[in-house]
Design an enzyme around this catalytic site. Structure first.
Site, PDB file in Angstrom:
ATOM      1  N   ASP A 158       4.965   1.698  -0.538  1.00  0.00           N
ATOM      2  CA  ASP A 158       4.259   0.469   0.422  1.00  0.00           C
ATOM      3  C   ASP A 158       3.094   0.888   1.034  1.00  0.00           C
ATOM      4  O   ASP A 158       2.830   1.924   1.893  1.00  0.00           O
ATOM      5  CB  ASP A 158       5.216   0.157   1.339  1.00  0.00           C
ATOM      6  CG  ASP A 158       4.945  -1.304   2.042  1.00  0.00           C
ATOM      7  OD1 ASP A 158       3.814  -1.464   2.309  1.00  0.00           O
ATOM      8  OD2 ASP A 158       5.781  -2.011   2.276  1.00  0.00           O
TER       9      ASP A 158
ATOM     10  N   SER B 191       7.833  -8.580   5.810  1.00  0.00           N
ATOM     11  CA  SER B 191       6.632  -8.502   6.230  1.00  0.00           C
ATOM     12  C   SER B 191       6.602  -9.048   7.765  1.00  0.00           C
ATOM     13  O   SER B 191       7.295  -9.033   8.723  1.00  0.00           O
ATOM     14  CB  SER B 191       5.569  -8.825   5.430  1.00  0.00           C
ATOM     15  OG  SER B 191       4.342  -8.004   5.817  1.00  0.00           O
TER      16      SER B 191
ATOM     17  N   HIS C 219       4.893  -3.112  -1.550  1.00  0.00           N
ATOM     18  CA  HIS C 219       5.322  -4.100  -0.550  1.00  0.00           C
ATOM     19  C   HIS C 219       5.827  -5.387  -0.965  1.00  0.00           C
ATOM     20  O   HIS C 219       6.436  -6.263  -0.061  1.00  0.00           O
ATOM     21  CB  HIS C 219       4.053  -4.332   0.180  1.00  0.00           C
ATOM     22  CG  HIS C 219       4.181  -5.138   1.831  1.00  0.00           C
ATOM     23  ND1 HIS C 219       4.600  -4.408   2.681  1.00  0.00           N
ATOM     24  CD2 HIS C 219       3.937  -6.153   2.200  1.00  0.00           C
ATOM     25  CE1 HIS C 219       4.681  -5.024   3.792  1.00  0.00           C
ATOM     26  NE2 HIS C 219       4.272  -6.140   3.446  1.00  0.00           N
TER      27      HIS C 219
END
Length: 253
Positions: A206, A80, A234
């Site tokens: 996600d 991320s 995610h």
């Protein structure tokens, strides 16, 4: 800038970078599957975890701070926000790392007229405004989005809440700076310069960084392999740690 780094295992060096609001403890499900194969370096980014005394600053500043923690020839994996840091590290410090893994990462977190694979700018700006009014609740809400759409989402949210409490609340200034990096960064024009073997791993469900961003990134990188875990969101290294571990081992094979 001295960042906190937890080191585990023996073998080739592998540096792992966490996402916004969390810390290196987020890798606890994955680390036991890797520490017999790698020397792991679990970094707390500036303003987070045990590095919260250090300001987060700009993306360049964070990449420079992380570079000091990366042994020459190491692999670097970023999840991320950590993936954005890894991308900038690759272009700002070429030749330092030997290979990269981008997990649930995107070169452009926010939607653009020519980029549908992101979060609406207004949504992210709403989080930034809420962070000023109710920091603890806003951090929990944003972090819970990591689990949205994945298997056992409620359990994942509970685990994330426990992780948040472990190393203290990140500094609000650094959290705001991190949101600004997510809002303003667009690295699409520079990722083609990352001329190292790379793994792009994404969850098909996600909701924060849609899988289309991962597919685009894998196509833009000159030496990338793309792995998509259809059932993951995610947090693929939490929901499917063995799949992620196997992909990281293959990258270093």
């Amino acid at each position: 800038m001295a960042l906190h780094v937890e080191r585990l295992g023996r073998g080739p060096d592998l540096v792992l970078l966490h996402g916004w609001g969390l810390h290196g403890g987020v890798w606890r499900t994955l680390a036991p599957l890797l520490e017999s194969r790698f020397r792991l370096h679990l970094v707390d980014l500036p303003g987070h975890g045990h590095s919260r005394q250090e300001p987060f600053g700009s993306l360049d500043a964070v990449a420079d701070a992380v570079a000091q923690c990366v042994p020459a020839g190491a692999g670097v994996g970023g999840w991320s926000l950590g993936g954005l840091v890894a991308m900038r590290l690759a272009t700002r410090h070429p030749g330092l790392a030997a290979r990269f893994a981008f997990v649930s990462a995107t070169p452009c977190f926010v939607q653009q007229p020519d980029w549908p694979h992101g979060m609406a700018r207004a949504t992210l700006e709403g989080f930034a405004a809420a962070l000023r009014e109710a920091p603890a609740r806003t951090i929990r809400s944003f972090v819970n989005l990591n689990a949205l759409g994945g298997p056992h989402a409620r359990e994942r949210m509970r685990e994330l809440a426990e992780l948040l409490a472990e190393r203290g609340t990140p500094a609000e200034e650094s959290l705001q700076a991190g949101l600004s990096v997510l809002r303003d960064s667009d690295l699409r024009a520079e990722v083609a310069a990352i001329d190292r073997p790379a793994l792009v791993l994404h969850g098909g469900r996600d909701a924060l960084a849609p899988a289309g961003a991962g597919r685009w990134l894998a196509g833009a990188l000159p030496f990338a392999r793309y792995v998509e875990i259809a059932e993951a969101a995610h947090l693929p290294f939490v929901s499917h740690p063995r799949r992620v571990a196997d992909a990281l081992v293959a990258l270093h094979g």
